[in-house]
Design a protein around this motif. Structure first.
Motif, short mmCIF file in Angstrom:
data_model
loop_
_atom_site.label_atom_id
_atom_site.label_comp_id
_atom_site.label_asym_id
_atom_site.label_seq_id
_atom_site.Cartn_x
_atom_site.Cartn_y
_atom_site.Cartn_z
N GLN A 1 55.72 31.80 7.28
CA GLN A 1 57.00 31.87 7.98
C GLN A 1 57.88 32.85 7.20
O GLN A 1 57.94 32.78 5.97
CB GLN A 1 57.67 30.50 7.99
CG GLN A 1 56.82 29.44 8.69
CD GLN A 1 57.52 28.09 8.71
OE1 GLN A 1 58.69 28.00 9.03
NE2 GLN A 1 56.79 27.06 8.35
N ALA B 1 59.22 36.25 -3.65
CA ALA B 1 58.51 37.32 -4.35
C ALA B 1 58.94 38.69 -3.81
O ALA B 1 59.17 39.64 -4.57
CB ALA B 1 57.00 37.13 -4.19
N GLY C 1 58.24 30.87 -0.67
CA GLY C 1 57.53 31.38 -1.85
C GLY C 1 57.25 32.87 -1.78
O GLY C 1 57.59 33.63 -2.69
N GLU D 1 44.18 38.64 1.34
CA GLU D 1 44.91 37.37 1.25
C GLU D 1 44.06 36.31 1.90
O GLU D 1 43.45 36.56 2.94
CB GLU D 1 46.22 37.46 2.05
CG GLU D 1 47.45 37.72 1.23
CD GLU D 1 48.00 36.48 0.52
OE1 GLU D 1 47.72 35.34 0.94
OE2 GLU D 1 48.71 36.67 -0.46
N VAL E 1 43.30 41.33 -16.11
CA VAL E 1 44.21 41.45 -17.25
C VAL E 1 44.14 40.15 -18.06
O VAL E 1 44.28 39.05 -17.51
CB VAL E 1 45.65 41.74 -16.77
CG1 VAL E 1 46.63 41.67 -17.94
CG2 VAL E 1 45.70 43.10 -16.09
N GLY F 1 47.85 42.09 -7.06
CA GLY F 1 48.09 42.76 -5.78
C GLY F 1 48.20 41.77 -4.64
O GLY F 1 47.67 41.98 -3.55
N LEU G 1 50.35 31.80 -9.31
CA LEU G 1 50.60 30.44 -9.85
C LEU G 1 49.97 30.23 -11.22
O LEU G 1 50.58 29.65 -12.11
CB LEU G 1 50.05 29.42 -8.83
CG LEU G 1 50.05 27.96 -9.27
CD1 LEU G 1 51.48 27.42 -9.42
CD2 LEU G 1 49.29 27.10 -8.24
N ARG H 1 49.06 35.76 7.11
CA ARG H 1 49.21 36.28 5.74
C ARG H 1 48.53 37.62 5.55
O ARG H 1 49.07 38.52 4.91
CB ARG H 1 48.48 35.36 4.76
CG ARG H 1 49.29 34.31 4.23
CD ARG H 1 48.43 33.26 3.58
NE ARG H 1 49.32 32.16 3.39
CZ ARG H 1 50.09 32.02 2.34
NH1 ARG H 1 50.04 32.82 1.32
NH2 ARG H 1 50.92 31.00 2.27
P1 FAD Z 1 49.64 35.45 -5.33
O1 FAD Z 1 49.61 35.56 -3.88
O2 FAD Z 1 48.96 34.30 -5.98
O3 FAD Z 1 49.01 36.81 -5.90
C1 FAD Z 1 48.62 36.97 -7.24
C2 FAD Z 1 47.63 38.12 -7.33
O4 FAD Z 1 47.36 38.39 -8.69
C3 FAD Z 1 46.29 37.79 -6.68
O5 FAD Z 1 45.89 38.87 -5.87
C4 FAD Z 1 45.35 37.58 -7.86
O6 FAD Z 1 44.01 37.91 -7.57
C5 FAD Z 1 45.97 38.51 -8.89
N1 FAD Z 1 45.69 38.12 -10.28
C6 FAD Z 1 45.80 36.88 -10.81
N2 FAD Z 1 45.49 36.87 -12.10
C7 FAD Z 1 45.18 38.17 -12.41
C8 FAD Z 1 44.77 38.81 -13.62
N3 FAD Z 1 44.61 38.12 -14.75
N4 FAD Z 1 44.54 40.14 -13.60
C9 FAD Z 1 44.71 40.87 -12.45
N5 FAD Z 1 45.08 40.30 -11.27
C10 FAD Z 1 45.32 38.97 -11.26
N6 FAD Z 1 55.69 31.31 1.39
C11 FAD Z 1 56.53 31.79 2.35
O7 FAD Z 1 57.36 32.67 2.06
N7 FAD Z 1 56.49 31.30 3.63
C12 FAD Z 1 55.59 30.34 4.01
O8 FAD Z 1 55.57 29.92 5.17
C13 FAD Z 1 54.69 29.82 3.01
N8 FAD Z 1 53.78 28.87 3.34
C14 FAD Z 1 52.92 28.41 2.39
C15 FAD Z 1 51.98 27.43 2.75
C16 FAD Z 1 51.09 26.93 1.81
C17 FAD Z 1 50.11 25.86 2.20
C18 FAD Z 1 51.12 27.44 0.47
C19 FAD Z 1 50.16 26.93 -0.57
C20 FAD Z 1 52.06 28.42 0.11
C21 FAD Z 1 52.96 28.90 1.06
N9 FAD Z 1 53.91 29.89 0.73
C22 FAD Z 1 54.77 30.35 1.68
C23 FAD Z 1 54.01 30.41 -0.65
C24 FAD Z 1 53.34 31.76 -0.82
O9 FAD Z 1 52.01 31.71 -0.36
C25 FAD Z 1 53.33 32.19 -2.29
O10 FAD Z 1 54.56 31.91 -2.89
C26 FAD Z 1 53.05 33.69 -2.41
O11 FAD Z 1 51.83 34.03 -1.80
C27 FAD Z 1 53.06 34.16 -3.87
O12 FAD Z 1 52.74 35.53 -3.95
P2 FAD Z 1 52.44 36.20 -5.34
O13 FAD Z 1 52.11 37.63 -5.02
O14 FAD Z 1 53.51 35.93 -6.32
O15 FAD Z 1 51.14 35.46 -5.91
#
Ligand code: FAD
Length: 423
Positions: A49, A310, A306, A43, A133, A14, A164, A109
């Motif tokens: 951005q 998504a 990133g 978060e 999971v 989520g 990640l 965020r």
């Molecule tokens: P995540 O946010 O990692 O969410 C994964 C979710 O899955 C989490 O809630 C976690 O708890 C859950 N989860 C994990 N494993 C399990 C499991 N086994 N069972 C159940 N739940 C689980 N992106 C931008 O677009 N603009 C920006 O300016 C930007 N700046 C950034 C700056 C920094 C310093 C960093 C590190 C990243 C930045 N990013 C930016 C990238 C962005 O933060 C990520 O790409 C994005 O948050 C990924 O979202 P996600 O939902 O795929 O993964």
């Protein structure tokens, strides 16, 4: 038809990727259940951005006004040299908005995450917590996940948006994350604390320096100021376990200009983010299990795309579902295989480009010595209205490979925006 009590789609994770995808699919009338491991939805971190390729989607979802009211729409994005503070190049973000039709904005965020969380609640998405999971498998007519407590959940489609360090990625692909040896420190502080630091309150400023960079912009309607300090850790390069510590932060920015150095003591020092990405892979869909967001394509964050990628992933998947559902004889039997194939066909290549460009962009930012001076000269010569480097990423999200623009080739302006010669 899915059995009673079983959702049409299970989304694992989520975060911004999982929630935005759950929302996109629920808008198509699908019953979506999100399984999040944490005891609460939320978060960590500070600013994000959000470029026009994403604000376009937020507008379609009816969420852009809420986002801009919680965030900030800056005037410019300015790149400066971190050592001498000289301007290297800029994007006029008002002009950029005219070009792409949607704003470039920044937002906390947790505010963007909250917008999607509330949208999911309104749309009737089932949001479950404490759901860890641990396994995935394809079954007749769909896929199943195994939870840590021994239960299973199934649906015609399972979207793995588990970030990640994705469990799904480990199970389906088995590759390792790639360590960049760079680490990020973040901070969001009341703007009063930085007023005298020489900051530009209305801009996104990126200071690029040898082995380091520093990003600044205002957040929450200008009340807060976001800073990100990123540097290459000598301890990581030496193979030490304990890398990226605050002493390394201070040392990395010692030789930088006044504004940057004044910002460093304000960084949060109790946590830091070691920066990893992964090698791009071509297969994100395994039967009825689809990787999405960072689980599929974690980038180094230098393109700030990133979270956007998504959000785009979920939008593309929902659009293909809707296209095929419209063609199907009955909504009860959606063409998930067709929608997943179309999703993979367009998103893999786009995200590969962003991931590899982010790596190259980072190398350019972090140059030292003569290479730094050459970079600065080239950047200063850039025409600030040259959009050939941004069209392929900030333009409309492609739904098919044919719609994906060439990289670094400007999109011809539409007749409406081309100045007509005066007769
Ligand atoms: P995540 O946010 O990692 O969410 C994964 C979710 O899955 C989490 O809630 C976690 O708890 C859950 N989860 C994990 N494993 C399990 C499991 N086994 N069972 C159940 N739940 C689980 N992106 C931008 O677009 N603009 C920006 O300016 C930007 N700046 C950034 C700056 C920094 C310093 C960093 C590190 C990243 C930045 N990013 C930016 C990238 C962005 O933060 C990520 O790409 C994005 O948050 C990924 O979202 P996600 O939902 O795929 O993964």
């Amino acid at each position: 038809p899915t059995p009673a009590g079983q959702p049409d789609v299970l989304v694992v994770g989520g975060g911004i990727g999982g929630l935005s995808t759950a929302y996109a699919l629920s808008r198509q009338g699908l019953r979506v259940r999100v399984l999040e491991q944490a005891p609460e939805y939320g978060e960590v971190g500070a600013g994000l951005q959000i470029a026009p390729n994403c604000t376009r989607i937020l507008a379609e979802y009816g969420l852009l006004d809420e986002a801009t009211s919680l965030g900030v729409v800056p005037e410019n994005m300015v790149m400066r040299d971190a050592l001498d503070a000289r301007e290297l190049t800029r994007l006029d973000l008002r002009d950029l908005e005219r070009r792409y039709g949607f704003p470039y904005m920044v937002i906390h965020r947790s505010d963007l995450h909250g917008i999607f969380l509330r949208a999911c609640e309104r749309a009737g998405v089932e949001l479950l917590n404490n759901q860890v999971v641990v396994g995935y498998e394809n079954v007749e007519g769909g896929a199943r996940v195994l939870l840590q407590d021994g239960r299973t959940e199934s649906a015609p489609l399972v979207v793995a948006a588990d970030g990640l360090h994705s469990v799904a990625r480990r199970a389906l692909i088995g590759d390792e994350v790639v360590n960049s040896s760079y680490v990020a420190y973040r901070a969001a502080v009341p703007i009063e604390q930085v007023k005298d630091n020489g900051i530009a309150e209305d801009d996104v400023t990126v200071y690029v320096g040898p082995g380091c960079h520093f990003v600044q912009y205002a957040l929450r309607g200008g009340e807060m100021f976001n800073q990100v300090a990123v540097f290459e850790s000598p301890k990581a390069l030496a193979g030490q376990e304990d890398w990226g510590t605050p002493d390394e932060l201070d040392a990395a920015f010692e030789g930088t200009c006044d504004t940057v150095r004044k910002g460093i003591p304000l960084m949060w020092r109790d946590r830091w983010w070691r920066m990893f990405d992964r090698e791009p892979v071509e297969t994100w869909v395994h039967g009825r299990i689809a990787l999405l967001g960072d689980a599929a394509h974690p980038p180094l964050q230098y393109m700030a795309q990133g979270a956007i990628m998504a959000i785009e992933d979920g939008w593309v998947l929902a659009r293909h579902y809707a296209r095929l559902a419209g063609a199907a004889p009955s909504l009860a039997d959606p063409d998930w295989d067709g929608a997943l194939a179309a999703y993979e066909a367009v998103r893999v290549e786009h995200c590969r480009r962003v991931q590899t460009t982010a790596r190259a962009w980072g190398e350019l930012w972090h140059l030292d010595g003569e290479a730094r001076l050459r970079r600065n000269a080239i950047m200063r010569a850039r025409d600030a209205r040259d959009y050939s480097f941004t069209d392929w990423v900030y333009g409309p999200t492609a739904l098919t490979p044919a719609e994906e623009p060439e990289m670094f080739t400007p999109i011809p302006l539409s007749s409406a925006t081309v100045e007509q010669p005066v007769a």
